[in-house]
Design an enzyme around this catalytic site. Structure first.
Site, PDB file in Angstrom:
ATOM      1  CE  LYS A 143       7.566   3.051 -13.094  1.00  0.00           C
ATOM      2  NZ  LYS A 143       7.438   4.449 -13.532  1.00  0.00           N
ATOM      3  CB  ALA A 157       0.957   7.716  -7.234  1.00  0.00           C
ATOM      4  CE  LYS A 203      11.471   5.506 -13.163  1.00  0.00           C
ATOM      5  NZ  LYS A 203      10.834   6.015 -11.936  1.00  0.00           N
ATOM      6  CB  ALA A 228      -0.944  -0.006   1.205  1.00  0.00           C
ATOM      7  N   GLY A 229       1.879   1.268  -0.862  1.00  0.00           N
ATOM      8  CA  GLY A 229       2.593   2.513  -1.104  1.00  0.00           C
ATOM      9  C   GLY A 229       1.735   3.426  -1.957  1.00  0.00           C
ATOM     10  CB  ALA A 230       2.381   6.757  -3.428  1.00  0.00           C
TER      11      ALA A 230
END
Length: 469
Positions: free
Chosen positions: A199, A238, A288, A52-54
């Site tokens: 990512k 987000a 990146k 439940a991250g952003a």
């Protein structure tokens, strides 16, 4: 008494028709996916966000907003660990956010949930992250209230019967959590579909140097076929996506799932394309983040000098182009997506923010890479992974001037310096500027020409076999 005019009646009728048409379209998309997954009447499609991250919270909330009203056909939940407390300062800020948004305030009062936020602001109550997430507040993104979510804190309960699992975990936690999930899937008959949003990347140095991506971690941990594991990523922030800023993303993986899922996830403000190159796009999403940290450092150390930032951008993009030539047989196809993702990350991403805060002295390396209010800074582990991988002598490339074999990292001075600053801690943060001003450094154009005129492609880095053509 106010009488509605004919024009107002027509406008309202038109708006209601649009809503009805939109809901019909959504239900048709859901029915198509349910049919593909073999769901029968009375058996809802079960979608579970894990982490439940952003981005994980926003992605789940987007699905809830779109399809949550179709309760007989779909059940959407999100899992996060229990026990994480909300500190007093965050509770006070959360109270301010609530009272600045009349719609949120009314919703909480209607749900009889407002009082606990008053008590938390006064210090009379402790709030928990899973508790506030049920009301639509992600701990990593307090300023952007989401819709209320069905939150589950027991992992087995969350995933055991899930049809679609959304991986919103950092790459550093993905393998461990999905190893646990495997235990709960031993008795399954149907094979779930997994969409990974992570990512980050990890390096595996033996028996042969290669990059391990989150989808590969999930495949190893669960035994779920790679055909059922997809990656979704793009140049996105987000909070802006949830606020309906126009955005796009790619879902990558096997054709059987990526095309129907792209259609299912697509919204008027969130366009989802599909692509068959799973691992390469996933790796680019991690690459990146490496250079975004350095960009934030340069911005803060030069007082936001546009000139210095452009010098850094030229150097870091030339290194990324060089690295893509090692990783991809047709790297030119990745240039647009990689630059777009890099650009948005430099503008507003958490990795660039982290670099800035380090350089300003507001954060220190000793605090680790999991930051309150931001979550995991995945660029730190990515710096370590790419440096260790590209330092391997078995991957040596011919140095264009010295005409001798060198490890690929020797042609990536910015990556080398970031590793020495962030991982080894041998140099102060200001050393990133020295790397920019090194008179012996290549013109970025020369590094790009080196990449384009030499055959550097190493398919083994992504665990792939050389092309037969």
């Amino acid at each position: 008494m106010m009488v509605e005019t004919t024009e107002e009646m027509n406008q309202n009728l038109h708006a209601n028709c649009l809503i009805q048409s939109s809901n019909t379209c959504l239900e048709e998309k859901l029915d198509e996916l349910r049919h593909l997954m073999g769901k029968t009447d009375g058996d809802p499609l079960r979608i579970v966000g894990v982490g439940a991250g952003a981005w994980g919270s926003v992605f789940t909330a987007l699905l809830q907003d779109s399809y949550g009203h179709l309760r007989d056909k779909v059940l959407i939940r999100i899992w996060r660990r229990p026990g994480r407390t909300v500190d007093r300062a965050t509770a006070e800020h959360l109270f301010e956010v609530i009272n600045s948004r009349e719609d949120v305030l009314r919703r909480l009062i209607r749900r009889c949930a407002y009082l606990k936020y008053v008590e938390a602001r006064l210090g009379d109550r402790t709030l928990y992250a899973d508790e506030i997430l049920k009301d639509g507040f992600c701990l990593n993104m307090i300023d952007t209230p989401l819709c209320p979510l069905k939150v589950v804190t027991n992992l087995q309960e969350a995933v055991w019967d899930a049809d679609i699992v959304i991986n919103g975990l950092p790459s550093t936690e993905t393998h461990q959590v999905f190893e646990e999930i495997r235990r709960y899937w031993k008795e399954r008959i149907t094979v779930p579909v997994i969409i990974s949003l992570a990512k980050g990347v990890e390096a595996e140095l033996g028996p042969e140097p290669r990059i391990i991506t989150p989808t590969q971690m999930i495949n190893r941990a669960t035994g779920i076929p790679i055909e059922n594991i997809l990656y979704l990523g793009g140049p996105n922030i987000a909070s802006e996506i949830y606020n309906k800023e126009y955005a796009n993303a790619r879902i990558c993986g096997a054709e059987k799932w990526r095309k129907p899922l792209a259609k299912f996830l697509r919204q008027p403000h969130f366009i989802v394309w599909d692509n068959g190159d799973l691992v390469t796009h996933e790796v680019m999403g991690g690459l990146k983040n490496v250079y975004a940290i350095g960009a934030g450092m340069v911005a803060a150390l030069t007082n936001e000098s546009a000139t210095s930032k452009s010098v850094y951008f030229a150097l870091c993009t030339s290194e990324m182009i060089f690295i893509t030539h090692l990783l991809a047989e047709e790297p030119e196809k990745l240039a647009g997506p990689l630059l777009a993702d890099t650009y948005v990350t430099l503008l507003k991403g958490r990795n660039a923010w982290y670099g800035q805060q380090l350089a300003k002295g507001n954060l220190s390396l000793e605090m680790g890479d999991s930051i309150k209010g931001k979550g995991m800074i995945q660029g730190v582990s990515a710096v370590k992974a790419f440096y260790e991988l590209l330092s391997q002598s078995s991957l040596s490339v011919l140095h264009p001037e010295e005409n001798k074999p060198v490890a690929p990292v020797e042609l990536c001075p910015i990556l080398k310096m970031l590793y020495k600053i962030l991982i080894k801690r041998e140099f102060p943060l200001q050393a990133i500027l020295e790397a920019l001003r090194d008179e012996t450094m290549y013109d970025p154009k020369d590094r790009i020409e080196i990449a384009q005129t030499h055959v550097f492609y190493r398919p083994s880095l992504l665990g792939q076999q050389p092309s037969s053509k």
